[in-house]
Design a protein around this motif. Structure first.
Motif, short mmCIF file in Angstrom:
data_model
loop_
_atom_site.label_atom_id
_atom_site.label_comp_id
_atom_site.label_asym_id
_atom_site.label_seq_id
_atom_site.Cartn_x
_atom_site.Cartn_y
_atom_site.Cartn_z
N GLN A 12 0.85 -1.18 -0.20
CA GLN A 12 0.05 -0.03 -0.09
C GLN A 12 0.88 1.06 -0.07
OE1 GLN A 12 -2.80 -0.28 3.23
NE2 GLN A 12 -3.23 -2.30 2.92
N PRO A 13 0.57 2.21 -0.82
CA PRO A 13 1.31 3.33 -0.98
C PRO A 13 1.32 4.30 0.36
CG PRO A 13 -0.82 3.84 -2.18
CD PRO A 13 -0.53 2.26 -1.76
N ASN A 14 2.33 4.98 0.62
CA ASN A 14 2.20 5.96 1.72
C ASN A 14 2.49 7.42 1.40
OD1 ASN A 14 4.99 5.99 1.61
ND2 ASN A 14 5.29 4.62 3.12
N ASP A 15 2.90 7.48 0.00
CA ASP A 15 2.93 8.92 -0.75
C ASP A 15 1.44 9.53 -0.88
OD1 ASP A 15 3.94 11.35 -1.74
OD2 ASP A 15 4.79 10.15 -3.36
N VAL A 16 1.25 10.74 0.09
CA VAL A 16 -0.31 11.36 -0.34
C VAL A 16 0.04 12.33 -1.34
CG1 VAL A 16 -0.61 10.86 2.11
CG2 VAL A 16 0.40 12.90 1.53
N ARG A 49 -2.59 4.93 -7.45
CA ARG A 49 -3.01 5.99 -8.16
C ARG A 49 -4.53 6.21 -8.41
NH1 ARG A 49 0.43 7.80 -12.58
NH2 ARG A 49 2.58 7.20 -12.51
N ILE A 50 -5.21 5.18 -7.99
CA ILE A 50 -6.89 5.39 -8.03
C ILE A 50 -7.15 5.86 -6.91
CG2 ILE A 50 -8.91 3.91 -8.48
CD1 ILE A 50 -7.14 1.85 -10.06
N SER A 51 -8.15 7.04 -7.19
CA SER A 51 -8.93 7.55 -6.30
C SER A 51 -10.26 7.09 -5.70
CB SER A 51 -9.41 9.11 -6.64
OG SER A 51 -8.24 9.90 -7.01
N ALA A 59 -5.65 -6.73 -3.22
CA ALA A 59 -4.98 -6.07 -4.38
C ALA A 59 -5.67 -4.83 -4.66
CB ALA A 59 -5.73 -7.18 -5.46
N LEU A 60 -7.23 -4.76 -4.37
CA LEU A 60 -7.71 -3.22 -4.52
C LEU A 60 -7.22 -2.21 -3.61
CD1 LEU A 60 -11.36 -4.22 -4.98
CD2 LEU A 60 -9.71 -3.82 -6.76
N ALA A 61 -6.83 -2.55 -2.32
CA ALA A 61 -6.01 -1.48 -1.49
C ALA A 61 -4.61 -1.04 -2.16
CB ALA A 61 -5.75 -2.28 -0.24
N GLY A 62 -3.91 -1.80 -2.69
CA GLY A 62 -2.68 -1.67 -3.30
C GLY A 62 -3.13 -0.63 -4.53
N LEU A 63 -4.14 -0.73 -5.16
CA LEU A 63 -4.33 0.23 -6.38
C LEU A 63 -4.98 1.70 -5.76
CD1 LEU A 63 -6.54 -1.83 -8.52
CD2 LEU A 63 -4.42 -1.19 -8.84
N LEU A 64 -5.23 1.77 -4.24
CA LEU A 64 -5.99 3.07 -3.90
C LEU A 64 -5.04 3.99 -3.68
CD1 LEU A 64 -8.91 3.84 -3.41
CD2 LEU A 64 -8.35 3.32 -0.89
N SER A 65 -5.24 5.09 -3.95
CA SER A 65 -4.34 6.19 -3.55
C SER A 65 -4.35 6.56 -2.10
CB SER A 65 -4.70 7.60 -4.13
OG SER A 65 -4.09 8.70 -3.69
N ALA A 66 -3.07 6.87 -1.62
CA ALA A 66 -2.80 7.11 -0.11
C ALA A 66 -3.53 8.35 0.22
CB ALA A 66 -1.47 7.24 0.15
#
Length: 240
Positions: free
Chosen positions: A107-111, A131-133, A155-162
């Motif tokens: 999961q990304p942490n860059d906001v 990248r996905i909002s 998998a969806l959590a990994g797509l979601l923007s931080a």
């Protein structure tokens, strides 16, 4: 024959779903105010919800309609009398459990806002990690076993923007107690795996995402499909 699901047999995927969700106005606001916000409509059949969001102002060029069956996606153009030129939304066929199409990523942490990406040439969701909002997963999770539902959620959590406010939402068969159901619809037996509001909330808040990092809302409602009564669960997961 192409997709032997009750939702297809009952023409359920012609209904507008996303616009009835409590988070819908929030999703539209992301499209208006967040630079290059992307909306993913996953397991969408004809992409009706994607079209609805575009009609209500979410930039069509930043909307992805994705389904395992490309024939159903292409029929969306016939249904709405559009072409790839007149409707610039991305149509992306692929299987959610194919790691070449959608893998589990950290999961990304860059906001900060991610650079824009040209969705017109997209072949895989893996290019959109972090990248996905907004992600809409209507009538999707209940098609799979408990383990596969957890896999898909990760998998969806990994797509979601931080970025705070990023959201995953959906609507699916629910239950008061988590477990496999067995229902006879028009002579065919279907066995969806249903979560309760409690188990669905704990899956997202504590198992998929770090506890306290998201807000999960659920609602159980009664629905009748082919004269069979179901409990359906609407839900949303919003990054804090």
């Amino acid at each position: 024959k192409i997709a032997p699901y009750p939702c297809i047999h009952g023409f359920v995927f012609l209904r507008l779903n996303i616009s009835s969700y409590p988070v819908y106005e929030h999703i539209l606001k992301l499209g208006r105010e967040r630079p290059d916000a992307v909306l993913l409509d996953l397991g969408c059949c004809f992409g009706v919800d994607a079209r609805k969001a575009a009609a209500n102002g979410f930039p069509a060029k930043n909307i992805i309609a994705s389904d395992i069956n490309n024939e159903l996606l292409e029929l969306g153009h016939e249904l709405f009398k559009t072409t790839p030129t007149s409707y610039p939304g991305c149509i992306l066929p692929g299987a959610v459990f194919d790691p070449e199409f959608l893998s589990i990523a950290a999961q990304p942490n860059d906001v900060s806002s991610a650079p824009a990406i040209d969705l017109s040439s997209l072949k895989s969701l893996n290019l959109l990690h972090g990248r996905i909002s907004a992600i809409n997963a209507t009538r999707l999770f209940h098609l799979f076993t408990d383990d596969k539902q957890l896999h898909l959620a990760r998998a969806l959590a990994g797509l979601l923007s931080a970025q705070p406010g990023s959201v995953i939402c959906g609507y699916q068969v629910g239950a008061f107690e988590k477990g496999m159901l067995s229902v006879n619809i028009s002579g065919s037996v279907h066995e969806p795996f249903a979560h309760s509001p409690k188990t669905w909330s704990s899956l997202w808040d504590g198992e998929v995402f770090e506890k306290g990092s998201v807000k999960v809302e659920t609602e159980l409602v009664e629905a009748v499909i082919h004269d069979v009564q179901f409990l359906m669960m609407g839900w949303s997961v919003v990054r804090l």
